[in-house]
Each structure stands twice: as C-alpha cells, then as structure tokens.
Design an enzyme around this catalytic site. Sequence first.
Site, PDB file in Angstrom:
ATOM      1  NE  ARG A 103      71.306  25.270  40.970  1.00  0.00           N
ATOM      2  CZ  ARG A 103      72.409  24.898  41.606  1.00  0.00           C
ATOM      3  NH1 ARG A 103      73.589  25.361  41.226  1.00  0.00           N
ATOM      4  NH2 ARG A 103      72.348  24.083  42.627  1.00  0.00           N
ATOM      5  CB  THR A 107      71.159  19.424  33.998  1.00  0.00           C
ATOM      6  OG1 THR A 107      70.229  20.523  34.072  1.00  0.00           O
ATOM      7  CG2 THR A 107      70.523  18.257  33.263  1.00  0.00           C
ATOM      8  CG  ASP A 199      67.060  26.205  47.563  1.00  0.00           C
ATOM      9  OD1 ASP A 199      67.074  25.431  46.597  1.00  0.00           O
ATOM     10  OD2 ASP A 199      66.490  27.321  47.538  1.00  0.00           O
ATOM     11  CG  ASP A 202      63.605  25.445  49.030  1.00  0.00           C
ATOM     12  OD1 ASP A 202      62.610  25.861  48.415  1.00  0.00           O
ATOM     13  OD2 ASP A 202      64.218  24.416  48.729  1.00  0.00           O
TER      14      ASP A 202
HETATM   15  C1  PRP Z   1      69.160  29.547  43.078  1.00  0.00           C
HETATM   16  C2  PRP Z   1      69.729  30.917  43.305  1.00  0.00           C
HETATM   17  C3  PRP Z   1      70.228  31.298  41.942  1.00  0.00           C
HETATM   18  C4  PRP Z   1      70.730  29.977  41.406  1.00  0.00           C
HETATM   19  C5  PRP Z   1      72.227  29.928  41.555  1.00  0.00           C
HETATM   20  O1  PRP Z   1      67.902  29.604  42.529  1.00  0.00           O
HETATM   21  O2  PRP Z   1      68.798  31.825  43.840  1.00  0.00           O
HETATM   22  O3  PRP Z   1      69.226  31.826  41.096  1.00  0.00           O
HETATM   23  O4  PRP Z   1      70.112  28.946  42.206  1.00  0.00           O
HETATM   24  O5  PRP Z   1      72.733  28.794  40.952  1.00  0.00           O
HETATM   25  P1  PRP Z   1      73.629  28.852  39.654  1.00  0.00           P
HETATM   26  O6  PRP Z   1      74.622  29.944  39.849  1.00  0.00           O
HETATM   27  O7  PRP Z   1      74.266  27.485  39.628  1.00  0.00           O
HETATM   28  O8  PRP Z   1      72.739  29.060  38.468  1.00  0.00           O
HETATM   29  P2  PRP Z   1      67.009  28.285  42.301  1.00  0.00           P
HETATM   30  O9  PRP Z   1      67.291  27.710  40.957  1.00  0.00           O
HETATM   31  O10 PRP Z   1      67.184  27.353  43.457  1.00  0.00           O
HETATM   32  O11 PRP Z   1      65.551  28.869  42.246  1.00  0.00           O
HETATM   33  P3  PRP Z   1      64.673  29.501  43.418  1.00  0.00           P
HETATM   34  O12 PRP Z   1      65.253  30.840  43.759  1.00  0.00           O
HETATM   35  O13 PRP Z   1      63.324  29.607  42.808  1.00  0.00           O
HETATM   36  O14 PRP Z   1      64.706  28.559  44.604  1.00  0.00           O
HETATM   37  N1  URA Z   2      71.187  27.849  44.829  1.00  0.00           N
HETATM   38  C1  URA Z   2      71.120  28.058  46.164  1.00  0.00           C
HETATM   39  O1  URA Z   2      70.120  28.576  46.680  1.00  0.00           O
HETATM   40  N2  URA Z   2      72.168  27.680  46.907  1.00  0.00           N
HETATM   41  C2  URA Z   2      73.266  27.121  46.393  1.00  0.00           C
HETATM   42  O2  URA Z   2      74.208  26.817  47.139  1.00  0.00           O
HETATM   43  C3  URA Z   2      73.314  26.907  45.007  1.00  0.00           C
HETATM   44  C4  URA Z   2      72.250  27.293  44.242  1.00  0.00           C
END
Ligand code: PRP
Ligand code: URA
Length: 212
Positions: A103, A107, A199, A202
Amino acid sequence: MTQVTEVDHPLVRHHLTRLRARETTPHEFRSLLRQLSSLLAYEATADLTAYPVSIQTPLTSMMGTQVTAKVALVPILRAGLGMVDPILDLVPHAEVWHLGVYRDETTAKPVEYYNKLPQTQPPDVVFLLDPMLATGGSACMAISAIQRWGVGSIKLLSVIASRDGVKAVTDQFPGTQIFVGQIDPDLNHHKYIVPGLGDAGDRTFNTLRYLG
Ligand code: PRP
Ligand code: URA
C-alpha cells in the site's frame, strides 16, 4: 453458497486475542498466525473435490478418500507468506505462486511490484492468503490478476477484515468466497483496521518502527 464466513470458534478467538495484543513478540506472532491459518484453512477446504480410492491396510482392503482438486496458494507479499507453510502442511500437493502488493503510504492505494502467476493451465481453486483485509484494495488487485489467469474458484483467507474491506471485495467480486477470523468495525484515518493488530507484515518480520 455463503460468500463470507466469519469462523466463529473459541480457538480462533483465543489465538486472535494474543495476535492482536501489543506486547506479543514477532516470534509468538508468527506462531499464532500459523495456528489461525490452519483453522481458517480447515473451513475453507471443506468443499474440495475428492474421490474414493481403494487401499490395503495391514489387515484388509477398504475404500478411502483422495483429494483430487488442483489447488494453488497465492500469498500476497509480505504478510501472506506467514500463512503458507501451515496450509501446505494440510494440502501438501498445492502449488504456491507469489504476488507482491504494497500500500502506498500516503494514498493507501495498492501497488503491484511482483507477479509471477503463470500463463499455463489454471488450478481448480486458489486460496488467496493475506492476514489483513483493510480497504480491500490489495485483495481486489490480487483477485483481478488471479481471474486473468482463468481461475474459476477463489477463496480469500484473512485473519482480520474490516467491514469496508469485506464490502469492497463482495461488491467487486461477488463470486469470491471470504474466510475470516473476525470482522472489525472501523478503519482509522491511515486506513488501518481498528481495533486490528497494527501492521501485520512488520509484526511478522520484526520490522516495526512505530506502533501508533
Ligand atoms: C498490508 C496487508 C495487506 C494490505 C491490506 O500489506 O498485508 O496486503 O496491507 O490493506 P488494504 O486492504 O487496504 O489493501 P502492506 O501494504 O502493509 O505490505 P506488507 O505486507 O509488505 O507490509
Ligand atoms: N495493513 C495492515 O497490516 N494492517 C492494517 O490494519 C491495514 C493494512
């Protein structure tokens, strides 16, 4: 067919409570995510096609059952990786294909950065793995890619979903089934799920810099 299944089970609630807790370490977080993934997969695999097979036990012959469905797991990087191994333990013949989506921090819109879905014969069913369904943007981008591959049956497994995320997926992809541990009511102004767990990527990979 029920499109959204909130897996209501005391063990799901128990493990989710520990997963959400702020003090839970990455080591425990990964272990809890594995356990929750198995519980979700147990529900999501209930209708896999299977055929009778004849076997010999040490004592006699009997008819058993063999799952014949061609299954693919598609984790969304990064956080979905933590769900792969426990589901592979349950479905050892599954293929695994990776999709990278993050994400944008300002945005909250999804950005695809890795897609190695093949052009060859699609599987019978894809289990799309991501612990968090927040706005639904990442899941919808992934479902579009999986549909372009030609897959007819897509099941999204998420540990926590927001109401908005569930609505986004069911509105845009009414054929997709969702299996979720719990549906939370809100998204905050950063589009994080509330109460949520923070997150997931993380917390899985110990890259947490800020817990707001
Ligand atoms: C997180 C999560 C999803 C997304 C959900 O990933 O694992 O993929 O956000 O959010 P959304 O429904 O609003 O799209 P992130 O973008 O943080 O990436 P990461 O797993 O690499 O930390
Ligand atoms: N991605 C995450 O890991 N947690 C949230 O709450 C939203 C997006």
